[in-house]
Design an enzyme around this catalytic site. Sequence first.
Site, PDB file in Angstrom:
ATOM      1  CG  ASN A 180      -1.979  -1.085   1.102  1.00  0.00           C
ATOM      2  OD1 ASN A 180      -2.520  -1.340   0.033  1.00  0.00           O
ATOM      3  ND2 ASN A 180      -2.266  -1.748   2.207  1.00  0.00           N
ATOM      4  CB  CYS A 181      -0.228   4.706  -0.743  1.00  0.00           C
ATOM      5  SG  CYS A 181       0.375   6.368  -1.012  1.00  0.00           S
ATOM      6  N   PRO A 182       2.771   4.459   0.835  1.00  0.00           N
ATOM      7  CG  PRO A 182       4.634   5.680   1.684  1.00  0.00           C
ATOM      8  CD  PRO A 182       3.411   4.860   2.115  1.00  0.00           C
TER       9      PRO A 182
END
Length: 74
Positions: A13-15
Site C-alpha cells: 500500500n501507499c507509499p
Amino acid sequence: MKDTQILDLRGLNCPLPVMKTRKHLKRMTKGEQLVVKATDPMSAIDIPHMCQEDGHVLIESKMLDDVRQFTIEC
C-alpha cells in the site's frame, strides 16, 4: 537493449509502490524498461506522477484483472 525488468508490488500500500519503483529505477540504465505490477488503487495516480517528476517515460498503464500494470522507460 537489456530485457525488460519486472517489479511485483502486489499487496503493498501507499507509499511503498512509488518508493520501491523509484529505488528500482535509480539502479537502471537510461532506455531500459520496467514493468510494475501493483494492486494499491493510489498507484494509478502516484506512479504516473512520479514518472513525470523524475523524468521517466510512462509507456503504458493498464488493468489486468485486479492488478494495475505500468510499463516505464528509464
